[in-house]
Write an enzyme that holds these catalytic residues in place. Structure first.
Site: not given
Ligand SMILES: NC(=O)C1=CN([C@@H]2O[C@H](COP(=O)(O)OP(=O)(O)OC[C@H]3O[C@@H](n4cnc5c(N)ncnc54)[C@H](O)[C@@H]3O)[C@@H](O)[C@H]2O)C=CC1
Ligand SMILES: O=C([O-])CC(=O)C(=O)O
Length: 345
Positions: A39, A44, A64, A117, A180, A207
């Protein structure tokens, strides 16, 4: 000016299913606890804000490994229904999850330019495994919305963890592919020159890269203005949408704000389904028999226990049929990689 801005924002939310006003009033809707794991991160934080604005949420648990009390204190001052609590570190994870109806997981590392990814697998697979082990223990009946990448592998990892724990229910596990759909709608509306608010485009497959398959032949409203080349370009742009953001952010992470929006739309749909609102349909990466692959993204009908029905693909264009065949190899190997990791670690 202010009134007209508010009016147009509320019309937008209504068209996009985040129709908080018609979803049932705050007082009438049941108690629902939502936990966000990760979060304090780029996704988050804005996701916590958006879920705090959702009147279907009565309790918002922000977890978090770093900095959550600050985020929780900040969000908690907003005068909406949800009571907000922050949790930090392993020993508070159980309390964060206890009694949750919906757990949303954006925990893990994001991409930098030049990475796929799948390059995130090494770190994020372990994070997701640990969090899902705790979910199995503390809120085995919760719906789980997996955002952490690579979704094509993290969802199968979650399924294996739940199977090992004896809590797996395929109706309750979702890979969040809403971004998407959000992108496909935006790009299609721009190219077809139609108002984006009325647009719908199913996106199926998975994805990552070519596994993301937008079905523009089923887009509504239909457009005759798009050439074959336009459709090829739209498909590619949707598949590369994440990379477009990663490159634009130039090392400072991947999509966060659009993802928080997409996560809030999908989370809202899950809550509406749980509350018995009929005809809630969204695309999601779920256990599936739509193709020969064990997990696949397609339209799903959401209901009181999660997935009520996985909907079929409908009629595909020649371009989409070709896209479907070419995505299967990569998607299957990502799924198998996740399963293997969870079984062997
Ligand atoms: N499904 C989708 O369409 C998308 C997926 N993502 C994915 O979402 C994920 C997060 O992206 P962001 O928020 O930009 O990254 P970020 O690095 O800004 O935030 C991730 C957070 O997760 C926390 N974290 C790490 N390990 C943890 C644990 N064991 N328990 C709880 N919290 C933990 C970190 O402390 C951090 O606050 C990435 O893997 C990214 O690739 C991003 C965009 C789209
Ligand atoms: O591209 C990435 O790494 C994050 C993601 O999944 C997206 O933006 O669709």
């Amino acid at each position: 000016m202010r009134m007209s801005l508010l009016r147009s924002a509320s019309q937008h939310l209504r068209r996009h299913r985040c129709d908080y006003s018609s979803s049932s009033s705050a007082t009438a809707s049941p108690e629902r606890k939502v936990a966000i794991l990760g979060a304090a991160g780029g996704i988050g934080q804005p996701l916590a804000l958006l879920m705090k604005l959702n009147p279907l949420v009565s309790s918002l648990s922000l977890y978090d490994i770093a900095a959550t009390p600050g985020v929780a204190a900040d969000v908690s001052h907003i005068n909406t229904r949800a009571l907000v609590k922050g949790f930090v570190g392993d020993d508070q994870l159980g309390e964060a999850l206890e009694g949750a109806d919906l757990v949303i997981i954006p925990a893990g590392v994001p991409r930098k330019p030049g990475m796929t990814r799948d390059d995130l697998f090494k770190i994020n697979a372990g994070i997701v495994k640990g969090l899902c082990t705790a979910i199995a223990r503390h809120c085995p009946n919760a719906l789980v919305n997996m955002i952490s990448n690579p979704v094509n592998s993290t969802v199968p990892i979650a399924a294996e963890v739940f199977k090992k724990a004896g809590t797996y229910d395929e109706k309750k596990l979702f890979g969040v592919t809403t971004l998407d759909v959000v992108r496909a709608k935006t790009f299609y509306a721009g190219k077809a020159n139609v108002p984006v608010t009325g647009v719908n485009v199913p996106v199926v497959g998975g994805h990552a890269g070519i596994t993301i398959l937008p079905l523009f032949s089923q887009a509504t409203p239909a457009s005759n203005a798009l050439s074959h080349e336009d459709l090829v370009a739209l498909t590619k742009r949707t598949q590369d949408g994440g990379t477009e953001v990663v490159e634009a952010k130039a090392g400072k992470g991947s999509a966060t704000l659009s993802m928080a929006y997409a996560g809030a739309v999908f989370g809202d749909a899950c809550l509406k389904g749980l509350n018995g609102v009929p005809d809630i349909i969204e695309c999601s990466f779920v256990q599936s028999t739509v193709t020969e692959l064990p997990f696949f993204a397609s339209k799903v009908r959401l209901g009181k226990s999660g997935v009520e029905e996985v909907l079929g693909l409908g009629e595909l264009s020649a371009l989409e049929k070709e896209g479907l065949e070419s995505l299967k190899g990569e998607l299957l190997s990502s799924i198998e990689k996740g399963v293997k990791f969870a079984q062997e670690s």
